[in-house]
Scaffold this motif. Sequence first.
Motif, mmCIF file in Angstrom:
data_model
loop_
_atom_site.group_PDB
_atom_site.id
_atom_site.type_symbol
_atom_site.label_atom_id
_atom_site.label_comp_id
_atom_site.label_asym_id
_atom_site.label_seq_id
_atom_site.Cartn_x
_atom_site.Cartn_y
_atom_site.Cartn_z
ATOM 1 N N VAL A 14 0.844 -1.195 0.000
ATOM 2 C CA VAL A 14 0.000 0.000 0.000
ATOM 3 C C VAL A 14 0.880 1.246 0.000
ATOM 4 N N MET A 15 1.945 1.180 0.797
ATOM 5 C CA MET A 15 2.887 2.303 0.873
ATOM 6 C C MET A 15 3.552 2.532 -0.487
ATOM 7 N N LEU A 16 4.012 1.434 -1.108
ATOM 8 C CA LEU A 16 4.634 1.551 -2.435
ATOM 9 C C LEU A 16 3.636 2.132 -3.430
ATOM 10 N N GLY A 17 2.389 1.692 -3.317
ATOM 11 C CA GLY A 17 1.347 2.206 -4.194
ATOM 12 C C GLY A 17 1.163 3.698 -4.012
ATOM 13 N N LEU A 18 1.174 4.129 -2.741
ATOM 14 C CA LEU A 18 1.023 5.558 -2.466
ATOM 15 C C LEU A 18 2.192 6.356 -3.044
ATOM 16 N N ILE A 19 3.384 5.755 -2.992
ATOM 17 C CA ILE A 19 4.557 6.451 -3.551
ATOM 18 C C ILE A 19 4.399 6.625 -5.054
ATOM 19 N N ASN A 20 4.067 5.528 -5.727
ATOM 20 C CA ASN A 20 3.826 5.658 -7.166
ATOM 21 C C ASN A 20 2.705 6.645 -7.412
ATOM 22 N N GLY A 21 1.677 6.575 -6.555
ATOM 23 C CA GLY A 21 0.565 7.505 -6.675
ATOM 24 C C GLY A 21 1.026 8.944 -6.559
ATOM 25 N N ALA A 22 2.009 9.171 -5.685
ATOM 26 C CA ALA A 22 2.539 10.533 -5.530
ATOM 27 C C ALA A 22 3.136 11.028 -6.841
ATOM 28 N N PHE A 23 3.891 10.146 -7.517
ATOM 29 C CA PHE A 23 4.474 10.540 -8.806
ATOM 30 C C PHE A 23 3.374 10.779 -9.844
ATOM 31 N N ARG A 148 10.476 6.662 2.163
ATOM 32 C CA ARG A 148 9.153 6.490 1.543
ATOM 33 C C ARG A 148 8.127 7.409 2.181
ATOM 34 N N ALA A 149 8.182 7.489 3.515
ATOM 35 C CA ALA A 149 7.249 8.373 4.216
ATOM 36 C C ALA A 149 7.450 9.810 3.746
ATOM 37 N N TRP A 150 8.719 10.193 3.592
ATOM 38 C CA TRP A 150 9.045 11.552 3.153
ATOM 39 C C TRP A 150 8.474 11.828 1.762
ATOM 40 N N VAL A 151 8.633 10.887 0.832
ATOM 41 C CA VAL A 151 8.144 11.108 -0.536
ATOM 42 C C VAL A 151 6.643 11.373 -0.528
ATOM 43 N N VAL A 254 -5.020 5.673 -8.193
ATOM 44 C CA VAL A 254 -4.482 4.751 -9.194
ATOM 45 C C VAL A 254 -3.231 4.044 -8.653
ATOM 46 N N GLY A 255 -2.360 4.807 -7.980
ATOM 47 C CA GLY A 255 -1.167 4.210 -7.389
ATOM 48 C C GLY A 255 -1.521 3.146 -6.368
ATOM 49 N N LEU A 256 -2.520 3.474 -5.557
ATOM 50 C CA LEU A 256 -2.970 2.557 -4.515
ATOM 51 C C LEU A 256 -3.517 1.259 -5.125
ATOM 52 N N ILE A 257 -4.339 1.415 -6.156
ATOM 53 C CA ILE A 257 -4.921 0.235 -6.797
ATOM 54 C C ILE A 257 -3.818 -0.620 -7.413
ATOM 55 N N GLU A 258 -2.822 0.054 -7.999
ATOM 56 C CA GLU A 258 -1.686 -0.672 -8.567
ATOM 57 C C GLU A 258 -0.960 -1.456 -7.471
ATOM 58 N N GLY A 259 -0.763 -0.801 -6.312
ATOM 59 C CA GLY A 259 -0.086 -1.464 -5.192
ATOM 60 C C GLY A 259 -0.864 -2.681 -4.701
ATOM 61 N N LEU A 260 -2.186 -2.532 -4.586
ATOM 62 C CA LEU A 260 -3.013 -3.641 -4.115
ATOM 63 C C LEU A 260 -3.007 -4.789 -5.123
#
Lengths: 293, 326
Positions: A14-23, A148-151, A254-260
């Motif tokens: 979920v965290m990785l998804g949020l990171i991609n989502g940030a980008f 990751r938290a910072w991003v 979208v990032g979140l869904i990708e992560g899930l």
Amino acid sequence: MILGVPPALLFSQVMLGLINGAFYALMSLGLAVIFGLLNIINFVHGALFMMGAMLAWLLASYVGLGYWWALFIAPAMVGVFALMLERLFVRRLHGVDPLYGLLLTFGLALVIEGVFRVKFGTQGMGYDIPPSLQGAFRLGFMVLPVYRAWVVAAAVLLCLLIWLAVEKTRLGSVLRAATENAALVQAFGINVPRLVTLIYALGGALAAFAGVLGAPITSVDPNMGQNIVIVAFAVVTIGGLGSIAGPIVMGFVVGLIEGLTKVFYPDASSVAIFVLMILVLLIRPAGLFGRAA
Amino acid sequence: MASAREEAAGHAGGLGLSRSERVALAGLAALLVFGPFAIYPIFLMNALCFALFAAAYNLMIGYVGLMSFGHAAFFGMGSYVGGWTARYWHLDPLLAIAMGGATGLLMGTAFGWLALRRQGQAIYFATITLALAQMVYFVCVRATGFTGGEDGLQQVPRGRLLGLLSLTSDRAMYVVVAAIFLAGFLAIVRVVHSPFGQVLVAIRENEPRAVSLGYQTRHYKLIATIISCTLSGVAGAMQAIVFGIASLENVHFSMSGEVVLMTLTGGMGTLLGPVVGGFLVTAMENYLAPLGNWVNVLQGIVFVACVLTFRRGIVGVLGARTGWRL
């Protein structure tokens, strides 16, 4: 176990998804604002993202300037570069079928990425996480790397600031007015061409900022912007190009869904976004935030 | 892009061709017949595959004003399916190429229908097709059993035409490629000059007016898309048969960019433009290959230069200078 998945795995994805989502959010936000004002889908955005990351790497390897310097210098340099692109090329398409804007910026992206490939090859370069952001928080249910938290925090904050700027400041109200009717705003004595240049440059700087944020967690190479810009296109297609909040929210979703998807069906993770776009087109063809034509 | 009035003028002959178009077609036919004596046949076949691809693409961007940015999906999947059926099902080369066309037809129907659901700004058609094509690319990267992944689908046999004539010699293969190219090209000419094609041009020029005249413009756009994608699949399958390989390159988005480049340099909305552009871009890639990544830079520069100063393309400018319809 949550839904048959260990919580640590679930939360880290979920965290990785949020990171991609940030980008995705930072990229689509710039795309949507530029589209609103110039009526151009800015393909060169991916190349500007790549330039941000490459500049961070170059500053570190050749000048010895670290991450925090890069976070300001790279977006500023790319912003100036985008400003020149707008003045030299994009401006000349004023009044021409918007489809040509996509072709022009596609050509510009080919040139920029090609030059970087000639100079640096396609091998990925490593970029270290700055010492101040190394380590991890132990949260009990998961281990959260500080970087990751910072991003995610930086991206959310920046998106909020931009949203506030567009909604609450004078420049923002001029921008919104010019998006609705540029000729009328010009008639009120506002220099719209200068506004266009400024917004284009800021959009480019935003892409470069995302690039620097991404440098320590993705491999830095001249092709790194190619897929992300296409995903950002899908995001603005899903959200609709008409709003500021749309691309931000949709980027993270979208990032979140990708992560899930990575947790539950890893094979499909790279196509999850596009499947989502298909579903939206089937159910709500005008886009989630879009107004029907 | 030429005006509708120009296109409506001068209808005569079996395909509804103007005199200048008939002369140009005769020139093209002469090139097809005498070309292999002067030009390396492998290059010629490659260029013809791309020329057909670009001509098919032009049907959408040039005559309906629909910009697909995902045509690599149809070309690439056409080449995979054509190559696969030729290699593993031992299909006749003609049938394998037809399978490529069928793939383009099915995918074009699905993608076109989806992309046309979004009304309003034309730019969405480009972003949706680009995203769908990227999805196809990722599926191809993953489906290594079918595509061979990075290695590509190799050892596609050229086979025997109708089970009789072996196509291993380049000369025999060339005749087949030239014939299919010509058939595809004439089909496009026929479509453009039919009443259906006139409606397409009307949609390009002024869609609200076409709607008010009672045309279901979405149906017309979809049919044009399907024809274009079918022929793109044919072109892709043909290339797989000629070279014995179908690779990821063909489904990558840069291939979608390349077909736009061919159509743009040659001249959008002209019949011969995409053919000229197809030859030009193929030649550029062939002869400049030693330059490596500089080829992409050069392509980008040509793109930018064309969009800024040369939007009519070679054939478009030639036609405007001479007053011929080409």
